[in-house]
Write an enzyme that holds these catalytic residues in place. Structure first.
Site, PDB file in Angstrom:
ATOM      1  N   VAL A  15      23.871 -42.668  33.445  1.00  0.00           N
ATOM      2  CA  VAL A  15      23.114 -43.671  32.689  1.00  0.00           C
ATOM      3  C   VAL A  15      23.975 -44.880  32.341  1.00  0.00           C
ATOM      4  CG1 VAL A  15      21.466 -42.033  31.708  1.00  0.00           C
ATOM      5  CG2 VAL A  15      23.598 -42.469  30.502  1.00  0.00           C
ATOM      6  N   ASP A  16      23.326 -46.045  32.354  1.00  0.00           N
ATOM      7  CA  ASP A  16      23.973 -47.264  31.869  1.00  0.00           C
ATOM      8  C   ASP A  16      24.154 -47.156  30.360  1.00  0.00           C
ATOM      9  OD1 ASP A  16      23.984 -48.754  34.336  1.00  0.00           O
ATOM     10  OD2 ASP A  16      21.825 -48.961  34.102  1.00  0.00           O
ATOM     11  N   LYS A  17      25.176 -47.829  29.865  1.00  0.00           N
ATOM     12  CA  LYS A  17      25.365 -47.871  28.406  1.00  0.00           C
ATOM     13  C   LYS A  17      24.445 -48.915  27.779  1.00  0.00           C
ATOM     14  CE  LYS A  17      28.707 -50.196  26.494  1.00  0.00           C
ATOM     15  NZ  LYS A  17      27.945 -51.105  25.579  1.00  0.00           N
TER      16      LYS A  17
END
Length: 359
Positions: A15-17
């Site tokens: 997942v992207d932050k």
């Protein structure tokens, strides 16, 4: 339904932050210039004069009508900190823009003021890149990077800022051609989503590993990882380290890694391929055009509906309309329920019809 069912079988969530684990609602929290920190409180506008130059050049290195939340936060902060200087900025004319690239993580704008022959050059970007472009000596660079680490430990996204002056006819082809002077650092806060820590715990209970992928500085990624409850946050690989690895080495390293920091979208494809080589079922989030190959290569590509590009959405199996990590976790839960119901249905069919067929 098939995509949701596949999501239920995921063993790894990449997942992207920014915007997925965090709100992507940035505010400037801190300036560092002339050896001094200047805290910025939006409810009580104003910082010491020694931070005014830093704030002005930060906005000069941004777009006039920004879409990026980080640049919008800088605009708002400068309006709060130095409204009269912001008015002067409105009258400037943009001459040339040097965009941020994967190889040079900084952007530079060149401005003209009225009929003046001297151009104003403003740069902002990752502190490491800015310090390199300002050609700082190793001792000074180490000192500044300590300040970067100090800000990053608070979970702040940190930007370096530099400036230069140049004649109108002497614009270089690359940013490295300018004689930059270092000005200071800006720290931006991006709060984590309130429901993320609980969603992370739910993933771990379900036996799903979470890998956070971000372009941010390692210290910032570690601080956010700790806040949301990621396990083994000390297992970090940077983009530079990833570039130095061959595919076999990455395949081994990725078995334990929790955070990829200072990576670019092109790295995502290698991350997906390494995880799949270890027989993981990979769910990967993305929003940019450059994310499309990784989204397509993942077992389940997940595009962000609010900030995602059309290309990213087309390459994905699932689109998350609210860009929220907890929505992905809800999808996993639903997928596992679908799988469980199918398994129960088959068990019922076999247990009833096989004895009948044998009569």
């Amino acid at each position: 339904v098939t995509a949701i069912e596949s999501l239920g079988s995921a063993t790894v969530l990449c997942v992207d932050k920014t915007g997925t684990l965090t709100l992507n609602n940035m505010v400037v929290q801190s300036f560092f210039a002339h050896g001094q920190f200047c805290e910025h409180n939006p409810d009580k506008p104003g910082v010491p004069d020694l931070c005014h130059e830093l704030s002005v050049y930060a906005i000069l290195a941004s777009k006039k009508d920004p879409f990026d939340p980080m640049e919008r936060a800088i605009h708002k902060a400068v309006k709060d900190v130095a409204p009269s200087l912001y008015g002067n900025y409105e009258a400037l004319q943009l001459v040339k823009e040097y965009p941020l690239t994967d190889s040079c993580r900084a952007m530079t704008n060149v401005w003209k003021e009225g009929n003046s022959e001297n151009l104003i050059v403003a740069m902002k970007g990752s502190p490491e890149t800015v310090l390199d472009l300002c050609k700082m000596d190793s001792l000074s660079k180490e000192s500044e990077m300590q300040k970067v680490s100090q800000m990053a430990e608070e979970g702040l996204r940190v930007l370096g800022v530099g400036m230069a002056r140049v004649d109108q006819g002497n614009l270089p082809e690359e940013q490295s051609g300018f004689d930059f002077q270092y000005i200071g650092l800006i720290g931006l806060a991006d709060p984590i989503r309130e429901n993320v820590p609980a969603a992370v715990k739910e993933c771990y209970r379900a036996g799903i590993r979470i890998i956070m992928i971000t372009g941010d500085y390692v210290g910032t990624a570690l601080a956010i990882g700790k806040q949301i409850g990621l396990k083994n946050v000390e297992n970090v690989i940077t983009g530079a380290e990833l570039d130095a690895m061959d595919n076999e080495e990455l395949k081994e390293k990725v078995k334990k890694v929790t955070i990829f920091a200072r990576v670019v979208p092109a790295h995502k494809l290698r991350i997906v391929q390494a995880l799949k080589a270890n027989n993981e079922v990979v769910a990967m989030t993305g929003d940019g055009v450059n994310d499309a190959p990784a989204l397509k290569a993942a077992n389940i590509g997940i595009a962000m509906g609010q900030r995602g590009t059309d290309v990213a959405r087309e390459a994905s199996a699932i689109v998350i309309t609210d860009d929220d990590f907890s929505s992905i976790v809800s999808g996993v839960r639903m997928g596992r329920r679908i799988y469980d119901n199918i398994r129960k249905s088959f068990t019922y069919v076999f247990s009833i019809h096989v004895p009948i067929s044998g009569m």
